[in-house]
Design a protein around this motif. Structure first.
Motif, PDB file in Angstrom:
ATOM      1  N   ALA A 270       0.664  -1.324   0.102  1.00 42.99           N
ATOM      2  CA  ALA A 270      -0.038   0.040  -0.109  1.00 42.99           C
ATOM      3  C   ALA A 270       0.929   1.198  -0.115  1.00 42.99           C
ATOM      4  N   LEU A 354      -3.605  -0.847   8.334  1.00 40.76           N
ATOM      5  CA  LEU A 354      -4.822  -0.309   8.137  1.00 40.76           C
ATOM      6  C   LEU A 354      -4.714   1.264   7.914  1.00 40.76           C
ATOM      7  N   LYS A 355      -3.726   1.922   8.518  1.00 37.22           N
ATOM      8  CA  LYS A 355      -3.219   3.022   8.336  1.00 37.22           C
ATOM      9  C   LYS A 355      -2.636   3.355   6.962  1.00 37.22           C
ATOM     10  N   SER A 357      -2.910   1.492   4.065  1.00 40.56           N
ATOM     11  CA  SER A 357      -3.920   1.264   2.986  1.00 40.56           C
ATOM     12  C   SER A 357      -5.004   2.415   3.030  1.00 40.56           C
ATOM     13  N   SER A 358      -5.238   2.998   4.211  1.00 40.19           N
ATOM     14  CA  SER A 358      -6.122   4.071   4.217  1.00 40.19           C
ATOM     15  C   SER A 358      -5.776   5.363   3.843  1.00 40.19           C
ATOM     16  N   ASP A 376      -8.749   0.154  -3.099  1.00 35.57           N
ATOM     17  CA  ASP A 376      -9.416  -0.278  -1.843  1.00 35.57           C
ATOM     18  C   ASP A 376      -9.166  -1.597  -1.498  1.00 35.57           C
ATOM     19  N   HIS A 378      -6.583  -3.223  -0.696  1.00 39.77           N
ATOM     20  CA  HIS A 378      -5.574  -3.126   0.417  1.00 39.77           C
ATOM     21  C   HIS A 378      -6.123  -3.006   1.704  1.00 39.77           C
ATOM     22  N   TRP A 379      -7.041  -2.045   1.971  1.00 41.44           N
ATOM     23  CA  TRP A 379      -7.733  -1.594   3.201  1.00 41.44           C
ATOM     24  C   TRP A 379      -8.564  -2.790   3.443  1.00 41.44           C
ATOM     25  N   ARG A 380      -9.315  -3.284   2.469  1.00 40.94           N
ATOM     26  CA  ARG A 380     -10.463  -4.679   2.725  1.00 40.94           C
ATOM     27  C   ARG A 380      -9.652  -5.517   2.990  1.00 40.94           C
ATOM     28  N   ARG A 383      -8.268  -5.040   6.659  1.00 39.42           N
ATOM     29  CA  ARG A 383      -9.479  -5.079   7.762  1.00 39.42           C
ATOM     30  C   ARG A 383     -10.099  -6.224   8.048  1.00 39.42           C
TER      31      ARG A 383
END
Length: 414
Positions: A270, A354-355, A357-358, A376, A378-380, A383
């Motif tokens: 990410a 999480l950070k 990827s966001s 998205d 990466h974040w999904r 998470r």
């Protein structure tokens, strides 16, 4: 809902047959193969995630490369690579495709249980299969129990014809890799509440694999439900499970460092994507600069993420070295130290993945929300994967250890 048999691609696993895989000889060879193969898997990662196309061909190439046998002990013909090499390889594949990076985790976990509690005969048989290219999935978790610790899937001694063995009945969920597996190591309990791991062939009569995983992340891990209806398993394919945690073994920290590697790999991917996207993004109007990569607040955010990603990687290396240091002579004390070091990276990598990827989507700007780019994912993936364990409890165990010298519990979810 579709059953495994309804999927349009049929694995050779359905006939419990597999081709002779390459045998890796060293850590260096394993890392070289992983670097090349992970880049190939990256090419269609967005498309697989978008369409939920299960990576049958990729997983076949993955196991045939020899990478699924790298933890087999040398005396049984494997490379027995270091924990750090395993972690780096899982991080590489998780960065390329978060789903593919998770699939071998339970395979390696089962091999580690086998290393610690299996008999020599069982090791010779199962390690030999893995060296030829066999893949192990998992059927550990259950969805319908009151707590995660409860298990309803039962094992009972039976005789079928002239054959002594066991019968398994029950249902499992979140069975990562089960759709790609030749065997499905299944956590079971007997009438005396003892726990065992049954290495059940995936084509066993009465076993049903259901392609019903609907999580918004880790969409192509081949997870889902596995049902067992009077499934017969040979006695030689059942090993003790609970002793892997009642005694000081590395099964717990080894399992957890692979989870940390998945998150660390996602975080790194990410972050690297963020660097590219910022170069393409438009500058914010109040920054009074021509390009987004000149924006001082963007540069500040990039610096924070860079520090966090690198910190997770350093903690991952430190934890792996702690595991390898304890491996020759595991004791209560050095297992506890390894577990705490792994808890540190597990907690940190959760927050970092999480950070990072966001921030990728934030700093890419409105263009970063376009579905075709799949940023998205990466974040999904992060998470959903980080829900395996709560980082808040990892901080608790770390604090209790450093402050009160209280050893952490021995289990696979620390």
């Amino acid at each position: 809902m579709t059953t495994y048999q309804d999927i349009h691609k049929v694995l050779d696993a359905e006939n419990a047959a597999f081709a002779q895989a390459h045998i890796i000889q060293s850590d260096a060879e394993a890392l070289e193969i992983a670097a090349q193969l992970s880049q190939q898997f990256k090419l269609n990662a967005v498309l697989r995630d978008t369409t939920r196309e299960l990576p049958f061909e990729e997983i076949e190439a993955f196991s045939q490369s020899g990478l699924w046998a790298i933890t087999v002990p040398k005396q049984y013909g494997g490379a027995d690579v270091s924990s750090y090499t395993v972690a780096k390889i899982i991080a590489l594949f998780s960065g390329a495709d978060g789903s593919i990076g998770q699939i071998p985790q339970n395979h390696f976990y089962a091999l580690e249980v086998l290393r610690n509690t299996g008999t020599d005969t069982q090791k010779q048989k199962l390690y030999s299969e893995v060296l030829k290219g066999a893949r192990f999935g998992n059927a550990l978790a259950e969805f319908k129990t009151k707590t995660a610790a409860q298990k309803h899937t039962q094992i009972t001694q039976v005789t079928r014809g002239d054959k002594q063995g066991f019968e398994v009945n029950g249902e499992k969920f979140y069975c990562t890799g089960s759709l790609f597996a030749h065997r499905i190591p299944t956590l079971v309990r007997d009438a005396n509440d003892r726990e065992y791991l049954a290495f059940i062939p995936s084509d066993a009569q009465g076993l049903q694999r259901i392609n019903d995983w609907s999580g918004f992340g880790q969409k192509t891990t081949g997870s889902g439900t596995v049902k067992f209806n009077q499934v017969f398993v040979d006695a030689e394919d059942v090993i003790v499970f609970d002793r892997a945690f009642s005694e000081p073994t590395l099964v717990g920290p080894f399992a957890q460092i692979m989870h940390a590697a998945i998150e660390t790999g996602i975080a790194r991917a990410a972050f690297e994507e963020t660097l590219q996207r910022v170069k393409q993004a438009r500058a914010w109007i109040d920054a009074n600069v021509e390009r987004a990569d000149q924006d001082p607040l963007t540069i500040y955010e990039i610096g924070k993420v860079a520090a966090d990603v690198r910190a997770s990687e350093v903690l991952l290396k430190q934890a792996a070295h702690a595991i390898d240091a304890a491996k020759p002579h595991p004791t209560t004390e050095n297992i506890a130290k390894a577990s705490i070091d792994v808890a540190k990276v597990r907690a940190h990598s959760t927050e970092t993945a999480l950070k990072a990827s966001s921030k990728l989507i934030e700093l890419a700007g409105s263009r970063g929300s376009q579905r075709a780019d799949g940023l998205d994912r990466h974040w999904r993936n992060a998470r959903v994967h980080t829900l395996h364990d709560a980082s808040r409890w990892k901080y608790y165990f770390i604090g209790n250890y450093v402050l009160n010298n209280i050893l952490p519990p021995r289990r696979g979810t620390l």
